[in-house]
Motif scaffolding. Structure first.
Motif, short mmCIF file in Angstrom:
data_model
loop_
_atom_site.label_atom_id
_atom_site.label_comp_id
_atom_site.label_asym_id
_atom_site.label_seq_id
_atom_site.Cartn_x
_atom_site.Cartn_y
_atom_site.Cartn_z
N ALA A 168 -59.67 -20.74 35.10
CA ALA A 168 -59.05 -21.08 36.39
C ALA A 168 -60.11 -21.04 37.49
O ALA A 168 -60.14 -21.89 38.37
CB ALA A 168 -57.91 -20.13 36.70
N PRO B 21 -58.62 -28.51 28.98
CA PRO B 21 -59.40 -27.34 29.42
C PRO B 21 -60.53 -26.93 28.47
O PRO B 21 -61.66 -26.69 28.91
CB PRO B 21 -58.33 -26.24 29.53
N MET C 237 -62.33 -24.09 37.20
CA MET C 237 -61.69 -25.26 37.82
C MET C 237 -61.91 -25.24 39.33
O MET C 237 -62.16 -26.27 39.94
CB MET C 237 -60.18 -25.27 37.52
N MET D 58 -53.62 -34.44 31.83
CA MET D 58 -55.06 -34.35 32.10
C MET D 58 -55.86 -35.40 31.34
O MET D 58 -55.47 -35.82 30.25
CB MET D 58 -55.57 -32.96 31.69
N CYS E 79 -51.74 -24.67 28.49
CA CYS E 79 -51.84 -25.26 29.83
C CYS E 79 -50.63 -26.14 30.14
O CYS E 79 -50.35 -27.08 29.40
CB CYS E 79 -53.13 -26.07 29.94
N PRO E 80 -49.91 -25.86 31.23
CA PRO E 80 -48.69 -26.61 31.52
C PRO E 80 -48.93 -28.07 31.89
O PRO E 80 -48.05 -28.89 31.74
CB PRO E 80 -48.09 -25.86 32.72
N VAL E 81 -50.12 -28.39 32.38
CA VAL E 81 -50.35 -29.78 32.78
C VAL E 81 -51.27 -30.54 31.82
O VAL E 81 -51.67 -31.67 32.11
CB VAL E 81 -50.90 -29.90 34.24
N CYS F 1 -55.04 -29.44 37.63
CA CYS F 1 -54.94 -28.01 37.31
C CYS F 1 -54.16 -27.31 38.42
O CYS F 1 -54.49 -27.42 39.59
CB CYS F 1 -56.33 -27.41 37.18
N ALA F 2 -53.10 -26.59 38.02
CA ALA F 2 -52.21 -25.98 39.01
C ALA F 2 -52.63 -24.55 39.36
O ALA F 2 -51.89 -23.84 40.03
CB ALA F 2 -50.78 -26.01 38.49
N SER F 3 -53.79 -24.12 38.86
CA SER F 3 -54.27 -22.75 39.11
C SER F 3 -53.27 -21.70 38.66
O SER F 3 -53.06 -20.69 39.34
CB SER F 3 -54.59 -22.54 40.60
N CYS F 4 -52.64 -21.94 37.52
CA CYS F 4 -51.59 -21.03 37.06
C CYS F 4 -52.16 -19.78 36.37
O CYS F 4 -51.43 -18.83 36.11
CB CYS F 4 -50.64 -21.76 36.12
N GLU F 5 -53.45 -19.83 36.03
CA GLU F 5 -54.15 -18.67 35.44
C GLU F 5 -53.74 -18.35 34.00
O GLU F 5 -54.11 -17.30 33.46
CB GLU F 5 -53.98 -17.40 36.30
N THR F 6 -52.96 -19.23 33.36
CA THR F 6 -52.55 -18.96 31.97
C THR F 6 -53.77 -18.95 31.06
O THR F 6 -53.94 -18.06 30.22
CB THR F 6 -51.55 -20.04 31.49
N CYS F 7 -54.64 -19.95 31.22
CA CYS F 7 -55.84 -20.05 30.38
C CYS F 7 -56.71 -18.80 30.53
O CYS F 7 -57.15 -18.21 29.54
CB CYS F 7 -56.62 -21.30 30.73
#
Ligand code: SF4
Ligand code: SF4
Lengths: 183, 274
Positions: free
Chosen positions: A86, A45, A89, A41, A35-37, A69-75
């Motif tokens: 995502a 997550p 979230m 946090m 997770c980039p952020v 959460c930037a909704s980047c969908e990585t998780c």
């Protein structure tokens, strides 16, 4: 074995709205690792998923995490058990917004509200008006003024707004959203 | 080939050069774009963060208009693309009638790919390019159906037929922070600095993307980051259509570069490309 859940439990609620099974999580932490952020946090997550299982609704809906959460969908892309974090979230943000309770971050919800009210009015985003509204609410007048002027000089910000013809259809869509959710 | 075209709010505003270069490249390739009549904003992250119904109803209105045209729908903005795809999935009655296309995939299709290859007049020789896909072009793979979502190749392939040199680097699909740019600028500055530093470490001269949010976040913050870090960050951030446009018909490209914050002209000059 069929897991038994009551309809009112948080994990059942998340499962119903998010169409994802939080009980499948085995706490491998892959989601948090990518997770980039995560450094910013207050709840990571994988901890979010654990807390949903424990029904810790208030703590989650008050968290900073759901807004950062930037909704980047990585998780979601990496979870070995198909837990759609995502989406979860999103569900938590929607629940928090609807709760009417104080939120764990003010800026992001303000931004969403300014963004959506711009769409409600015109059908499209009018950046200048939307950002002015956000800044007014958030009392952040000085920040990024130079950037805004540069954007304008480069022909990237319009001074005048335009409206779409189907304004009525857009209004009808928005009329189905709970009152007070969008400022 | 004839397509419906959904520019979305970004391509009408902050990503104007993406709109201009997309139209120019499609014209050159014989792809006719017909702007979707009276389109509305897809709702972006604000809608899906706020209300489930709203997040689908806004893109759905566009999909319904598109369905009436009988044409496939081109959505160059990666974020709008993701919202349209999601709404299409939630309302299966719309999806079979409207095929939603993103730009790198459209241009990577055999016919278009070959046409680009045939039309290259100014090969991008000597230009080292880091292809940056960001989040929503490839993720979540269940939605996008992209198989190599950790190491995508469409833009790498496109850059290669322009004779540009792609660099191998690990941050192709890292997140730039998206819409946190306005609300939590510090986070976006940290994320974009990492991405730019990694591209520089891979010895890229520039970075190429197909997302208006990625482009804006990476392009507009380098000046500030240089001041904060006491070190120069000066990496031009291109849209994929700008590089293709430059290679197949350089004439119109001048006005695209003027819209950038990091001026690409010194680099393009030094490589003899303009
Ligand atoms: S990656 Fe999936 S299984 Fe692993 S901790 Fe996160 S949610 Fe649980
Ligand atoms: S979608 Fe949100 S929680 Fe998941 S990796 Fe991205 S920022 Fe982190």
């Amino acid at each position: 074995m069929k897991r038994h859940l009551t309809n009112h439990s948080l994990d059942a609620l998340v499962a119903r709205i998010g169409k994802t099974d939080v009980l499948a999580c085995y706490q491998c932490k892959k989601c948090s690792a990518g997770c980039p952020v995560s450094p910013d946090m207050d709840i990571l997550p994988h901890q979010v998923i654990r807390m949903i299982q424990f029904g810790m609704k208030e703590r989650l809906l008050n968290s900073k995490t759901i807004w950062l959460c930037a909704s980047c969908e990585t998780c979601t892309a990496r979870c070995p058990n198909d837990v759609d974090l995502a989406k979860i979230m999103d569900v938590l943000r929607q629940m928090a917004t609807n709760s009417g309770e104080p939120l764990g971050d003010s800026r992001v919800p303000f931004f969403h509200s300014a963004f959506l009210s711009s769409i409600r009015r015109r059908g499209r985003i009018y950046e200048l008006g939307m950002i002015a509204k956000y800044k007014l609410k958030n009392r952040e007048f000085k920040k990024d003024i130079k950037l805004g002027i540069m954007m304008f000089l480069k022909g990237k910000l319009k001074l005048l707004s335009s409206k779409i013809k189907g304004k009525k259809e857009i209004k009808d869509i928005f009329s189905q959203v709970k009152k007070g959710v969008i400022g | 080939m004839k397509l419906s075209y959904y520019p979305g709010c970004s391509l009408h505003g902050t990503a104007k050069e993406y709109d201009e270069s997309t139209r120019a490249v499609c014209y050159q390739l014989g792809i006719e774009l017909i702007e979707l009549e009276d389109w509305n904003c897809c709702g972006a992250s604000s809608a899906h963060s706020t209300d489930e119904f709203l997040s689908n109803a806004l893109p759905e209105r566009n999909l319904k208009i598109a369905a009436n045209t009988g044409l496939d729908l081109l959505v160059p903005c990666a974020a709008c693309y993701s919202r349209m795809m999601t709404a299409g999935k939630e309302n299966p009655s719309l999806k079979p009638t409207v095929k939603i296309r993103n730009l790198p995939e459209l241009l990577r299709e055999e016919d278009n790919f070959n046409r680009i290859r045939e039309q290259v007049k100014t090969p991008l020789e000597g230009l080292k390019i880091a292809c940056y896909y960001g989040c929503l072009l490839t993720r979540p793979p269940k939605l996008t159906e992209v198989k190599d979502y950790e190491n995508p190749q469409t833009m790498d392939d496109l850059v290669s037929i322009l004779d540009g040199e792609t660099v191998s680097w690990p941050y192709k699909t890292e997140c730039c922070g998206g819409s946190l740019a306005i609300t939590h600028t510090d986070i976006v500055k940290r994320l974009t600095r990492r991405i730019i530093e990694m591209a520089m470490e891979a010895e890229a001269d520039c970075l190429v993307t197909a997302c208006p949010m990625c482009q804006a976040n990476l392009d507009t913050r380098q000046d500030e980051t240089s001041r904060d870090e006491g070190k120069e960050y000066n990496l031009p951030i291109f849209y994929i259509t700008e590089l293709i446009g430059l290679a197949i018909d350089g004439k119109k490209s001048g006005r695209w570069w003027k819209r950038h914050f990091v001026d690409p002209m010194p680099l393009l000059n030094s490589k003899g490309l303009i």
